[in-house]
Design a protein around this motif. Structure first.
Motif, mmCIF file in Angstrom:
data_model
loop_
_atom_site.group_PDB
_atom_site.id
_atom_site.type_symbol
_atom_site.label_atom_id
_atom_site.label_comp_id
_atom_site.label_asym_id
_atom_site.label_seq_id
_atom_site.Cartn_x
_atom_site.Cartn_y
_atom_site.Cartn_z
ATOM 1 N N ARG A 81 21.088 36.363 73.289
ATOM 2 C CA ARG A 81 22.148 35.362 73.377
ATOM 3 C C ARG A 81 21.736 34.075 72.665
ATOM 4 O O ARG A 81 22.540 33.455 71.965
ATOM 5 C CB ARG A 81 22.454 35.079 74.843
ATOM 6 N N THR A 82 20.471 33.678 72.830
ATOM 7 C CA THR A 82 19.970 32.475 72.160
ATOM 8 C C THR A 82 20.021 32.637 70.650
ATOM 9 O O THR A 82 20.435 31.724 69.921
ATOM 10 C CB THR A 82 18.517 32.181 72.598
ATOM 11 N N GLU A 135 22.144 27.431 66.380
ATOM 12 C CA GLU A 135 22.762 26.391 65.566
ATOM 13 C C GLU A 135 21.684 25.667 64.776
ATOM 14 O O GLU A 135 20.592 25.422 65.281
ATOM 15 C CB GLU A 135 23.517 25.389 66.455
ATOM 16 N N SER A 136 22.001 25.329 63.540
ATOM 17 C CA SER A 136 21.044 24.584 62.724
ATOM 18 C C SER A 136 20.835 23.196 63.329
ATOM 19 O O SER A 136 21.780 22.560 63.815
ATOM 20 C CB SER A 136 21.556 24.457 61.288
ATOM 21 N N GLY A 145 15.595 26.679 64.964
ATOM 22 C CA GLY A 145 16.603 26.649 66.019
ATOM 23 C C GLY A 145 16.849 27.960 66.731
ATOM 24 O O GLY A 145 17.896 28.139 67.364
ATOM 25 N N TYR A 146 15.899 28.882 66.668
ATOM 26 C CA TYR A 146 16.070 30.185 67.313
ATOM 27 C C TYR A 146 15.616 30.189 68.776
ATOM 28 O O TYR A 146 15.729 31.227 69.441
ATOM 29 C CB TYR A 146 15.285 31.257 66.555
ATOM 30 N N THR A 147 15.079 29.111 69.259
ATOM 31 C CA THR A 147 14.549 29.067 70.624
ATOM 32 C C THR A 147 15.306 28.036 71.459
ATOM 33 O O THR A 147 16.195 27.330 70.954
ATOM 34 C CB THR A 147 13.047 28.695 70.619
ATOM 35 N N ARG A 148 14.901 27.936 72.719
ATOM 36 C CA ARG A 148 15.499 26.946 73.623
ATOM 37 C C ARG A 148 14.543 25.784 73.858
ATOM 38 O O ARG A 148 14.622 25.082 74.865
ATOM 39 C CB ARG A 148 15.882 27.618 74.942
#
Length: 323
Positions: free
Chosen positions: A45-46, A51-52, A163-166
């Motif tokens: 889901r992440t 988002e960039s 931006g692939y992580t939280r």
């Protein structure tokens, strides 16, 4: 260097004889499956909702940190060779390799001096000192592994910066300090579970054990465990066991600098649990538990705590003295 390579004066070829204490029951399987399925769902889901980043404090911080560790001439040369984008990550690799090597020799060197030189007569009054050959073997293997192992944090930084992580940079982004504490505790718990299962699978899967993990377990006696064994492994072994620190960044919000501090602390912790010393540390999974892991193979797979081994039936409590 192979799992069966000989160290002068040492027998490193003893095979595992003790098997798992028990099979998993329904409750144990359900909890493991819930963690795995939930983490996969949230991670995907992440990635899907990625988002960039309009601003990139992570990259700015790395560039600032690089300026203290990597020579400016090398940074410029890397940009010429690989372009600004590729050069940035090449510099990160160089930084990780230099910093990792420094931490390895500095921390382990201090540990070595303290337990063998300063406190040696007291701590090893009834134990055998590790030989110089064992220590030299571990340093050679550890430094060799680090050349590859240093690439994992580069992949982690790429995921974060793209931006692939939280991962977040300021507490305000997730609701303040109380949220920071809650998410940090959750992240640490999931990492502990992930490392437990990865480490356990490296033992229970015959191919993974034979070709990846067995190299580290040639140090199979207390007299062959030293602080220098902390990263004396197949580099793929280290990457697999450390990957939960990366993968769960996609699942749980984690403070960037806290994540870096955790990764730094694991280097110190790995030194501590390989010194073969005794001492009560429960619920911490201290060196006496990890010594049992090296001598009995199928027990004590956790990293920091005894909880995972307790719940999934692989905890083996050491006696007063590990033989």
């Amino acid at each position: 260097i192979s799992p069966n390579s000989q160290i002068k004066g040492e027998n490193t070829q003893r095979k595992p004889k003790i098997q798992m204490t028990s099979r998993l029951n329904f409750k144990q399987k359900s909890v493991a499956a819930a963690i795995a399925v939930g983490s996969i769902f949230l991670g995907l889901r992440t990635i899907y909702n990625r988002e960039s980043l309009e601003t990139n404090p992570f990259k700015e911080f790395n560039q600032w940190l690089n300026s203290f560790i990597v020579p400016e001439s090398l940074i410029e040369l890397s940009n010429d060779w690989f372009g600004e984008y590729g050069g940035h990550y090449f510099v990160l690799y160089v930084r990780n390799l230099l910093a990792g090597s420094f931490i390895y020799y500095f921390v382990n060197g201090l540990w070595h001096i303290y337990i063998y030189k300063i406190k040696g007569k007291k701590l090893f009054s009834q134990k055998e000192f590790p030989s110089k050959e064992v220590i030299a073997d571990q340093i050679l293997l550890g430094q060799s592994s680090m050349i590859v192992y240093a690439a994992l944090p580069v992949f982690s930084e790429w995921l974060i910066e793209e931006g692939y992580t939280r991962v977040y940079f300021n507490w305000e982004e997730i609701g303040g300090f109380s949220s920071y504490l809650l998410f940090t505790a959750l992240y640490l718990c999931l990492v502990e579970c992930g490392i437990y299962w990865m480490h356990r699978k490296l033992h229970t899967n015959k191919l993974l054990y034979k070709y990846i993990h067995a190299l580290h377990h040639k140090y199979n006696k207390p007299s062959m465990l030293t602080p220098w064994a902390s990263v004396a492994f197949n580099p793929l072994d280290g990457i697999l066991q450390a990957c939960p620190y990366v993968l769960f960044l996609l699942v749980v919000p984690c403070h960037y600098l806290t994540h870096m501090a955790m990764v730094f602390f694991t280097a110190i912790w790995a030194t501590n649990i390989h010194d073969a010393l005794e001492g009560d540390s429960e619920p911490i999974l201290g060196s006496k538990y990890h010594t049992v892991h090296h001598t009995h193979y199928h027990y004590n797979f956790g990293q920091f705590f005894i909880f995972c081994d307790m719940f999934w039936g692989t905890l083996r409590k050491p006696g007063k003295r590990v033989q």
